[in-house]
Design a protein around this motif. Structure first.
Motif, PDB file in Angstrom:
ATOM      1  N   GLY A 146     100.505  49.519  95.172  1.00 49.24           N
ATOM      2  CA  GLY A 146     101.118  48.214  95.392  1.00 49.24           C
ATOM      3  C   GLY A 146     100.735  47.200  94.344  1.00 49.24           C
ATOM      4  O   GLY A 146     100.727  45.992  94.611  1.00 49.24           O
ATOM      5  N   SER A 147     100.454  47.630  93.144  1.00 46.16           N
ATOM      6  CA  SER A 147     100.031  46.676  92.109  1.00 46.16           C
ATOM      7  C   SER A 147     100.738  46.963  90.787  1.00 46.16           C
ATOM      8  O   SER A 147     101.236  48.068  90.548  1.00 46.16           O
ATOM      9  CB  SER A 147      98.515  46.789  91.905  1.00 46.16           C
ATOM     10  OG  SER A 147      98.202  48.106  91.483  1.00 46.16           O
ATOM     11  N   TRP A 148     100.796  45.951  89.948  1.00 45.26           N
ATOM     12  CA  TRP A 148     101.301  46.128  88.601  1.00 45.26           C
ATOM     13  C   TRP A 148     100.416  47.115  87.849  1.00 45.26           C
ATOM     14  O   TRP A 148      99.192  47.088  87.992  1.00 45.26           O
ATOM     15  CB  TRP A 148     101.287  44.797  87.851  1.00 45.26           C
ATOM     16  CG  TRP A 148     102.442  43.903  88.197  1.00 45.26           C
ATOM     17  CD1 TRP A 148     102.451  42.935  89.145  1.00 45.26           C
ATOM     18  CD2 TRP A 148     103.737  43.925  87.593  1.00 45.26           C
ATOM     19  NE1 TRP A 148     103.694  42.333  89.183  1.00 45.26           N
ATOM     20  CE2 TRP A 148     104.500  42.912  88.239  1.00 45.26           C
ATOM     21  CE3 TRP A 148     104.339  44.682  86.587  1.00 45.26           C
ATOM     22  CZ2 TRP A 148     105.830  42.660  87.903  1.00 45.26           C
ATOM     23  CZ3 TRP A 148     105.659  44.427  86.246  1.00 45.26           C
ATOM     24  CH2 TRP A 148     106.389  43.429  86.899  1.00 45.26           C
ATOM     25  N   GLN A 149     101.051  47.948  87.052  1.00 44.33           N
ATOM     26  CA  GLN A 149     100.297  48.901  86.248  1.00 44.33           C
ATOM     27  C   GLN A 149     100.672  48.729  84.784  1.00 44.33           C
ATOM     28  O   GLN A 149     101.858  48.646  84.450  1.00 44.33           O
ATOM     29  CB  GLN A 149     100.628  50.343  86.678  1.00 44.33           C
ATOM     30  CG  GLN A 149     100.132  50.684  88.062  1.00 44.33           C
ATOM     31  CD  GLN A 149      98.614  50.654  88.143  1.00 44.33           C
ATOM     32  OE1 GLN A 149      97.935  51.211  87.270  1.00 44.33           O
ATOM     33  NE2 GLN A 149      98.078  49.992  89.164  1.00 44.33           N
ATOM     34  N   THR A 208     100.640  35.359  90.934  1.00 44.80           N
ATOM     35  CA  THR A 208      99.456  36.198  91.116  1.00 44.80           C
ATOM     36  C   THR A 208      99.686  37.648  90.717  1.00 44.80           C
ATOM     37  O   THR A 208      98.733  38.427  90.613  1.00 44.80           O
ATOM     38  CB  THR A 208      99.015  36.189  92.599  1.00 44.80           C
ATOM     39  OG1 THR A 208     100.097  36.760  93.383  1.00 44.80           O
ATOM     40  CG2 THR A 208      98.717  34.785  93.075  1.00 44.80           C
ATOM     41  N   GLY A 209     100.930  38.042  90.547  1.00 42.38           N
ATOM     42  CA  GLY A 209     101.204  39.432  90.203  1.00 42.38           C
ATOM     43  C   GLY A 209     100.946  40.389  91.341  1.00 42.38           C
ATOM     44  O   GLY A 209     100.657  41.564  91.123  1.00 42.38           O
ATOM     45  N   SER A 210     101.104  39.931  92.545  1.00 44.61           N
ATOM     46  CA  SER A 210     100.819  40.819  93.680  1.00 44.61           C
ATOM     47  C   SER A 210     101.908  40.714  94.753  1.00 44.61           C
ATOM     48  O   SER A 210     102.649  39.729  94.816  1.00 44.61           O
ATOM     49  CB  SER A 210      99.480  40.432  94.301  1.00 44.61           C
ATOM     50  OG  SER A 210      99.554  39.097  94.764  1.00 44.61           O
ATOM     51  N   TRP A 211     102.006  41.739  95.566  1.00 49.01           N
ATOM     52  CA  TRP A 211     102.895  41.696  96.714  1.00 49.01           C
ATOM     53  C   TRP A 211     102.462  40.584  97.654  1.00 49.01           C
ATOM     54  O   TRP A 211     101.267  40.382  97.873  1.00 49.01           O
ATOM     55  CB  TRP A 211     102.856  43.024  97.477  1.00 49.01           C
ATOM     56  CG  TRP A 211     103.670  44.103  96.829  1.00 49.01           C
ATOM     57  CD1 TRP A 211     103.238  45.023  95.932  1.00 49.01           C
ATOM     58  CD2 TRP A 211     105.065  44.353  97.046  1.00 49.01           C
ATOM     59  NE1 TRP A 211     104.276  45.843  95.565  1.00 49.01           N
ATOM     60  CE2 TRP A 211     105.419  45.456  96.233  1.00 49.01           C
ATOM     61  CE3 TRP A 211     106.053  43.752  97.832  1.00 49.01           C
ATOM     62  CZ2 TRP A 211     106.704  45.974  96.188  1.00 49.01           C
ATOM     63  CZ3 TRP A 211     107.343  44.270  97.791  1.00 49.01           C
ATOM     64  CH2 TRP A 211     107.659  45.351  96.985  1.00 49.01           C
ATOM     65  N   GLN A 212     103.436  39.897  98.215  1.00 50.53           N
ATOM     66  CA  GLN A 212     103.143  38.841  99.181  1.00 50.53           C
ATOM     67  C   GLN A 212     103.874  39.123 100.482  1.00 50.53           C
ATOM     68  O   GLN A 212     105.065  39.433 100.471  1.00 50.53           O
ATOM     69  CB  GLN A 212     103.606  37.479  98.632  1.00 50.53           C
ATOM     70  CG  GLN A 212     102.808  37.018  97.433  1.00 50.53           C
ATOM     71  CD  GLN A 212     101.357  36.764  97.782  1.00 50.53           C
ATOM     72  OE1 GLN A 212     101.057  36.124  98.786  1.00 50.53           O
ATOM     73  NE2 GLN A 212     100.441  37.301  96.971  1.00 50.53           N
ATOM     74  N   ARG A 213     103.156  39.003 101.546  1.00 45.54           N
ATOM     75  CA  ARG A 213     103.767  39.138 102.876  1.00 45.54           C
ATOM     76  C   ARG A 213     104.468  37.824 103.226  1.00 45.54           C
ATOM     77  O   ARG A 213     103.973  36.742 102.939  1.00 45.54           O
ATOM     78  CB  ARG A 213     102.695  39.473 103.910  1.00 45.54           C
ATOM     79  CG  ARG A 213     103.246  39.720 105.317  1.00 45.54           C
ATOM     80  CD  ARG A 213     102.257  40.475 106.179  1.00 45.54           C
ATOM     81  NE  ARG A 213     102.066  41.841 105.711  1.00 45.54           N
ATOM     82  CZ  ARG A 213     102.898  42.855 106.018  1.00 45.54           C
ATOM     83  NH1 ARG A 213     103.950  42.656 106.802  1.00 45.54           N
ATOM     84  NH2 ARG A 213     102.672  44.062 105.546  1.00 45.54           N
ATOM     85  N   VAL A 214     105.637  37.932 103.828  1.00 49.12           N
ATOM     86  CA  VAL A 214     106.382  36.752 104.255  1.00 49.12           C
ATOM     87  C   VAL A 214     106.061  36.529 105.730  1.00 49.12           C
ATOM     88  O   VAL A 214     106.398  37.384 106.563  1.00 49.12           O
ATOM     89  CB  VAL A 214     107.893  36.951 104.067  1.00 49.12           C
ATOM     90  CG1 VAL A 214     108.658  35.718 104.500  1.00 49.12           C
ATOM     91  CG2 VAL A 214     108.205  37.334 102.626  1.00 49.12           C
TER      92      VAL A 214
END
Lengths: 373, 373, 373, 373
Positions: A366-369, B365-371
């Motif tokens: 779940g992260s940028w690579q 932030t470059g990360s998945w975010q929960r809504v």
């Protein structure tokens, strides 16, 4: 060097396509100073190889792929078997000093791909990967337009590869749905083509962020007896960051009902845009500006586009898969003759494989690579 | 309740569109038991309001939007001004017990949107947001098809909103390019429409992961004197995860040369797919299966589709923006009459705003975010 | 002249469309120095007229169309009833000095059309026919391009109008399928629109040669009791010669399964071509040359095209039938204000009717027919 | 009969296309019990023939076409030269008992075509004409659908063939623009293809009525010295009556700026319609009914369509001109093997030629012309 004598390993759909292209080469490139010969072919069994030799026009056949590589009268091998065999074959071929034309996806892993590349470099043989779709004249033309700088800074790439041949959950499992045999699912099979487009058109991909999904988790066994697990991906979606500053997205799936072979892209740049769809492979849509009245021009590919004069006297007569394979073979053979790799070579393939791997890690974490280069 | 008396706040393009729709309502919905009246209008200045009242057919005008809200003979307000004013106006309107039809994007922040929603709930007034594009008959039809379950499990949504009116770096800055005035750029302006499509067609979005880019970092000042910074996003790309298990991607940009108002989607489900493009708003493309010979049917919208009989006797005569606004007004007025919110209401708007916010955080932030929901 | 007070005769689909357009006029043409009023309306019955007046926003209604014409406070009449009534109404309206906006087809015969034209000329009233499709902004733009001479000598026109609403032989007969009530079938109903396109874009038609066919010779009676004969044409195909040297062809049918309202044309000139399809009314396809790499540009209509600024701030928002009718009303009202007929006026209608008549004679005799002028 | 040994007469674009198809045949039709051999080739000069033999893969070459026909080891001749030579060559070939595959248009006149047919019948040799476009899989599929009766009574055919390569008046004259060398212009060159479509899909044409125009009456001489007259047609438009009751129209031109190879048709029947455009040769558009919600399905051609399994494992990979020529060669060779003519044979060609002739008479006299049969 005045001739390239081919040994084929594999006699399926691609064996047919490659051999037809080889045999038609002289007709379309009469001034090409290299003689192409179909010397020998190996397949899953000696009987298959014998039939293929007769059917495809080879002078002989071999019982085993190792025998193809062992022959002195073979200059180049075409590796046309499932990708889990690529690594072993390519290493042997390179060791024997054969030039290598290899179907995609390149390998089962980045490590395999790197080893294949290193082996070929050590042996100083030419290599090329069959991401054939980039040799569609409309795509070659798109790349020329972008490379010319006429459109300025690229902003965005949106690529898709949508099919539907697995959408029916009643379709039995096969080797493409097993990780041990195929390495991955949609990822290696079709996502890799879109990545090749992206790299061809916009250059290196620096970072990726992806999703992978398996929509149908088990299927009827191939022999009809019971059900087996599907352990590869059915769909991939991802975001991309290119080294040149552009961004991108990709969707690749075999679960898009109604879509057959919709391999397409849109590229938006500072000064223009391009749209392509392989299902209409003889068209490129071009916008050369952004005035209020500016739309896309549908350009029908013809003699004035890359390789067009080789095939027809007027536009709109149409290339198909055959002509694309001819261009591919031509470019590979020319690379053997000139000593300079045609693209995508194994080094490009490693980069493609690194993107695939980064996508898998990204989907798992779940992260940028970052994609190493 | 036999009539809805409207007070408009705002007299620009949307003032024109909303008032025309109000005035045409009875002609197309003759059996509709609610009388719509254009009671009063306020605008940036009294002079503008006076001219608009005359031009659009209002019975009166007001010097200030507060005067519109203060009137006893106004049942509902249409909030048609830039979104940084929405919060204050809506809070006042709700406090005065007015029903509220509000243009998009809803607010400058999630907090604002939540306060607006809470205020409306406290006051027990009807609310609706003008994500008008979802009321295109073809989109309504798409939603019906999906909601019917005929296509089974949804797999994927791919949405785009591509324009090119900012692609020219010589275009001067304006309020849409300033964060203090617009809140965001492409994000609130057009990405929000695609998110509305996604929510309308596939339901709640649970997680997002996005990229935002500003392609032209400074522009000529509006007054032509010097250059000013652009501090909002020019392009958004993102991935989505839906609560129902589907995944999605969105691209939204005002930097796609040749694209004018390409707001479109493709939805792939287990048993069928849908394609829509607002530039061809009177078509829906439908695939109802995935056999080898199965393609997409281009369906021309007509009387047999949602609201179609209201407008024409045969298919293919064509709705435009006007008819979409009529459907919107109709649905809002009906909600006032019935006491049940039409969608998208403020609660839907909050969810939309939460997705926008999550996208901003994700991009930063470059990360998945929960809504949250 | 500062206002035009309308009396409508007819309250069906066109009554709805015309009245909405009248009421919306001021919003889109705020600087237009003419006031439009919906003064009165008559319909098939007094009850219908009363309901229509209420529904469409007329100040009053009349029991009989003669009463509309008799009113001093009516400046212009809109004739929106079946074409067999046009002649009588128009003669009376002209005698009363009313300006006349008349739906198409103009009349039941050339003689009727000529008498109507002569009556209007004698009375010196403005006339206009509602071949509304030519007022689609994309068609207006096409005409501007051709008239500018930018494309040089016109060579060819290919026009089609394909529908399918009569393709089912089980559909009951109606007035449109009876010669005594409709005059003709496809010919007057839809072929006339294509002829209007041809005349608008390329000018006078000199000779015609046509085929007419009735595919379903009898149908269920409207009341379900027995079957009745169809004595009008279901399909028309013809060739054209224009005064400017171009040639043309037309196909018009209500028996093209899958086609809904495919009213389109292609015009080829010395230096460029144009393609239009009303089902995609917000697009014009333009080729500005004939180089080998030259294709058609898909132009999305917007503010920079005819009347576009009246409707939207950016391209691609889309006109529908409503906006086309607004342009029509605007042009007619302006003609009343300026004293100069807008086109197509009754004289144009006579020419259209003469082409229709020549086509009937040609189909009956199997010979080329000259169109008088 | 276990093999067909070909002698080619002509080594241009079609020599290339036919020979490639012959050589690829075994790969795609491995179960086909006939061996195809490229035995010899003649061309405009011995040098050209020698180069072509080498380039295209013939075992030998001849200095004169008569020598090809004289050879005992030639079973079939491919007549691939300009049509003014067809008559003489075919008569000689038939007299020598050779099977004959002949490029289109068949002949310079109906009389020539009839004599060629009679000669072939006397000699009892197989004949086939290369109206290759009818062998596009999508067109074969269209014909199957129509022949199956699934769509009921055919009503209308609208065919076009639009190109633009002569639109520039500065293009020098060539043999295609001289009546003595080409027989006609657009008529024989491209109109004949549309007529072949019409006959293939709907059967015999009974009556025709046409227009012919020459748009550019003189052009620069081929050697650049002065100007020469163009005495053939640049554009053809016509109406058709079919024996089965359907009607039709055709437009064919080389003066449609922006059109490259737009060879297309629409067929409307009682119960469905079909649309095809060769520029998108891998699609067929099908409407299977006429309900209000019924549109056209875009079907992408694949393995489940005629000959599809020969070429690809999944739909959408795409045939081009090469595959069409392979189907043509296959069908001809099979006819030689089975003793039964493949269509279109010379008898079909005579009918095609009769339509062309009737069109010329019609255009000259301005009257309907019956096509003898």
């Amino acid at each position: 060097m005045t001739r390239v004598r081919f040994g084929f390993i594999g006699a399926g759909f691609m064996g047919k396509a490659h051999s037809q292209a080889c045999r038609a080469l002289k007709a379309c490139f009469p001034d090409f100073p290299v003689q192409v010969e179909l010397t020998t072919i190996a397949a899953a069994s000696a009987a298959t190889a014998e039939a293929a030799a007769e059917r495809f026009g080879f002078a002989s056949f071999e019982r085993d792929w190792r025998d193809v590589i062992a022959r002195d009268d073979v200059d180049a091998v075409s590796v046309l078997v499932a990708n889990r065999f690529h690594h072993e074959i390519v290493l042997a071929a390179a060791a024997a000093g054969k030039h290598i034309l290899c179907e995609k996806p390149m390998a089962m892993s980045v490590v395999e791909a790197e080893e294949m590349t290193a082996a070929a470099e050590r042996a100083d043989v030419r290599t090329m990967l069959c991401f054939n779709y980039r040799r569609t004249p409309a795509v070659l033309y798109a790349q020329e337009l972008l490379a010319s700088g006429a459109f300025g800074q690229p902003y965005a790439f949106r690529g898709v590869y949508l099919q539907d041949w697995l959408a029916d959950p009643g379709i039995a499992s096969n080797w493409r749905l097993r990780q041990d045999l195929a390495g991955s699912g949609t990822l290696g099979d079709i996502t890799s083509h879109v990545i090749d487009f992206a790299q061809f058109l916009l250059g290196d991909i620096e970072r990726v962020n992806g999703l992978m999904r398996t929509w149908v988790g088990e299927r009827p066994a191939p022999d009809g007896d019971g059900r087996v697990k599907v352990d590869v991906d059915d769909e991939v979606m991802c975001l991309l960051e290119f080294a040149n500053g552009a961004i991108g997205s990709i969707q690749a799936t075999r679960f898009a009902p109604g879509r057959k072979n919709f391999l397409g892209f849109e590229v938006n740049c500072e000064g223009g845009s391009l749209i392509f769809d392989y299902e209409r492979m003889n068209e490129l849509w071009i916008s050369r500006g952004h005035a209020g009245t500016q739309g896309f021009e549908r350009v029908v590919i013809g003699p004035d586009h890359p390789y067009g004069k080789r095939f027809w006297p007027i536009p709109g007569i149409g290339v198909g898969f055959h002509e694309i394979k001819m261009i591919e073979i031509h470019d590979f053979v020319r690379s053997v003759a000139t000593g300079e790799n045609a693209r995508p070579d194994f080094a490009d393939g490693v980069q493609n494989q690194r993107v695939l791997h980064a996508l898998e890690v990204s989907a798992a974490t779940g992260s940028w690579q970052r994609v190493p280069s």
